[in-house]
Write a protein that holds these residues in place. Structure first.
Motif, PDB file in Angstrom:
ATOM      1  N   ARG A 191       3.044  47.345 -16.484  1.00  0.00           N
ATOM      2  CA  ARG A 191       3.725  48.769 -16.376  1.00  0.00           C
ATOM      3  C   ARG A 191       3.148  49.165 -15.086  1.00  0.00           C
ATOM      4  N   ALA A 192       1.964  49.294 -15.046  1.00  0.00           N
ATOM      5  CA  ALA A 192       1.605  49.800 -13.588  1.00  0.00           C
ATOM      6  C   ALA A 192       1.988  48.990 -12.686  1.00  0.00           C
ATOM      7  N   ILE A 193       1.738  47.632 -12.667  1.00  0.00           N
ATOM      8  CA  ILE A 193       2.047  46.921 -11.447  1.00  0.00           C
ATOM      9  C   ILE A 193       3.556  46.918 -10.994  1.00  0.00           C
ATOM     10  N   ALA A 194       4.375  47.292 -12.074  1.00  0.00           N
ATOM     11  CA  ALA A 194       5.798  47.315 -11.691  1.00  0.00           C
ATOM     12  C   ALA A 194       6.116  48.653 -11.215  1.00  0.00           C
ATOM     13  N   ALA A 195       5.588  49.669 -11.639  1.00  0.00           N
ATOM     14  CA  ALA A 195       5.724  51.083 -11.236  1.00  0.00           C
ATOM     15  C   ALA A 195       5.316  51.026  -9.719  1.00  0.00           C
ATOM     16  N   GLN A 196       4.438  50.164  -9.319  1.00  0.00           N
ATOM     17  CA  GLN A 196       3.564  50.208  -7.920  1.00  0.00           C
ATOM     18  C   GLN A 196       4.752  49.512  -7.010  1.00  0.00           C
ATOM     19  N   HIS A 197       5.480  48.572  -7.576  1.00  0.00           N
ATOM     20  CA  HIS A 197       6.411  47.689  -6.937  1.00  0.00           C
ATOM     21  C   HIS A 197       7.776  47.583  -7.440  1.00  0.00           C
ATOM     22  N   PRO A 198       8.396  49.013  -7.588  1.00  0.00           N
ATOM     23  CA  PRO A 198       9.783  49.055  -8.024  1.00  0.00           C
ATOM     24  C   PRO A 198      10.969  48.264  -7.456  1.00  0.00           C
ATOM     25  N   GLN A 210       9.237  44.198 -13.138  1.00  0.00           N
ATOM     26  CA  GLN A 210       9.810  44.798 -14.207  1.00  0.00           C
ATOM     27  C   GLN A 210      10.164  43.713 -15.340  1.00  0.00           C
ATOM     28  N   ALA A 211      10.754  42.788 -15.138  1.00  0.00           N
ATOM     29  CA  ALA A 211      11.223  41.921 -16.249  1.00  0.00           C
ATOM     30  C   ALA A 211       9.912  41.364 -16.821  1.00  0.00           C
ATOM     31  N   LEU A 212       8.656  41.301 -16.368  1.00  0.00           N
ATOM     32  CA  LEU A 212       7.533  40.871 -17.035  1.00  0.00           C
ATOM     33  C   LEU A 212       7.071  42.070 -17.872  1.00  0.00           C
ATOM     34  N   ALA A 213       7.284  43.359 -17.320  1.00  0.00           N
ATOM     35  CA  ALA A 213       6.922  44.428 -18.070  1.00  0.00           C
ATOM     36  C   ALA A 213       7.808  44.660 -19.297  1.00  0.00           C
ATOM     37  N   ASP A 214       8.892  44.260 -19.158  1.00  0.00           N
ATOM     38  CA  ASP A 214       9.999  44.214 -20.281  1.00  0.00           C
ATOM     39  C   ASP A 214       9.494  43.255 -21.391  1.00  0.00           C
ATOM     40  N   ALA A 215       9.181  42.101 -20.982  1.00  0.00           N
ATOM     41  CA  ALA A 215       8.612  41.182 -21.782  1.00  0.00           C
ATOM     42  C   ALA A 215       7.374  41.476 -22.529  1.00  0.00           C
ATOM     43  N   ALA A 216       6.559  42.018 -21.876  1.00  0.00           N
ATOM     44  CA  ALA A 216       5.162  42.447 -22.566  1.00  0.00           C
ATOM     45  C   ALA A 216       5.524  43.716 -23.714  1.00  0.00           C
ATOM     46  N   GLN A 217       6.483  44.477 -23.170  1.00  0.00           N
ATOM     47  CA  GLN A 217       6.879  45.627 -24.024  1.00  0.00           C
ATOM     48  C   GLN A 217       7.108  44.938 -25.357  1.00  0.00           C
ATOM     49  N   ALA A 218       8.279  44.003 -25.124  1.00  0.00           N
ATOM     50  CA  ALA A 218       8.835  43.289 -26.382  1.00  0.00           C
ATOM     51  C   ALA A 218       7.604  42.742 -27.190  1.00  0.00           C
TER      52      ALA A 218
END
Length: 266
Positions: free
Chosen positions: A237-244, A250-258
């Motif tokens: 989440r932090a990395i995706a927010a730094q590089h929108p 963001q796809a990896l953040a979504d996968a980590a969320q799932a």
């Protein structure tokens, strides 16, 4: 078709290559100052190089050079190197392997190959140089010292498990790009594999099923996996927010969320 960076670079590699002809930059990106397959008098080489200046990128290529003799059973060999404080460049000349990126999608025949590579990697003993390569990437994203202790260990870790780093060819398969090897808990590489599988279209249950074929993951404490899934979600989440602008992050953040939600730790 491209060129070598400069005449000094050409001079540095000449003892190992002779005259250089074709220079081909692969499609996938490398976090290096130069990466290309070259044809030369002395054969083809995959050449990877960093400008020799202090910092993490320099440390990364030096780690890759140091670890290579210990991972040659599943990774391309460094055949020659230019490593010196006064060279201006740090350059590694790898053997060229023929293959393609692995397919991590559900039903892919490459999934057992990736599992085999992860199990083989887990059996490697870390070199003495890895004594100070403590895995710290997730340290800022844990909630307690007890969680942090789960990530410590003496296993040699790759930590960048993704389809472009698993190569499949007629002559074999390889786990490439050991750019930041570390020493930590052995379940971490298979856990990284889980997130990549979810991002490739697997359900979290399916992804964990494949990771469970990795001995290190199958034998891990469930509390350790829970702690990792939560910390990994916070990190992505932090990395995706730094590089929108980078949709793949963001796809990896979504996968980590799932995955975290599947484990009930989101």
């Amino acid at each position: 078709m491209t060129e070598l960076p400069d005449g000094h670079f050409r001079q540095l590699i000449h003892p190992y290559t002779g005259e250089v002809g074709r220079v081909h930059v692969p499609k996938q990106g490398f976090t290096t100052d130069f990466a290309a397959v070259i044809d030369s008098e002395m054969g083809p080489f995959f050449v990877k190089a960093m400008i020799n200046r202090p910092g993490g990128r320099r440390d990364s290529i030096l780690r890759e050079w140091a670890v290579n003799p210990y991972v040659q059973s599943l990774s391309p060999r460094v055949l020659w190197s230019v490593v010196g404080d006064d060279a201006g460049w740090i350059i590694l000349g790898f053997e060229v392997i023929e293959g393609r990126d692995a397919d991590f999608e559900p039903g892919s025949a490459d999934l057992p190959i990736a599992v085999d590579l992860l199990n083989r990697a887990a059996s490697l003993a870390p070199p003495s140089a890895a004594r100070n390569w403590k895995e710290e990437r997730w340290d800022a994203y844990v909630r307690s010292e007890d969680e942090l202790a789960f990530f410590r260990g003496d296993a040699l870790l790759h930590t960048d498990i993704n389809p472009s780093n698993v190569m499949v060819g007629d002559a074999g398969s390889w786990l490439i790009d050991w750019s930041w090897p570390t020493r930590g808990a052995p379940f971490i590489d298979p856990a990284c594999f889980v997130v990549q599988l979810v991002s490739a279209g697997h359900s979290p249950r399916s992804a964990e099923g494949w990771a469970a074929r990795c001995t290190a993951f199958a034998h891990a404490d469930t509390k350790a996996i829970d702690a990792f899934a939560a910390a990994d979600l916070r990190m992505h989440r932090a990395i995706a927010a730094q590089h929108p602008q980078e949709k793949w992050l963001q796809a990896l953040a979504d996968a980590a969320q799932a995955w975290a939600a599947h484990r009930g730790v989101s």
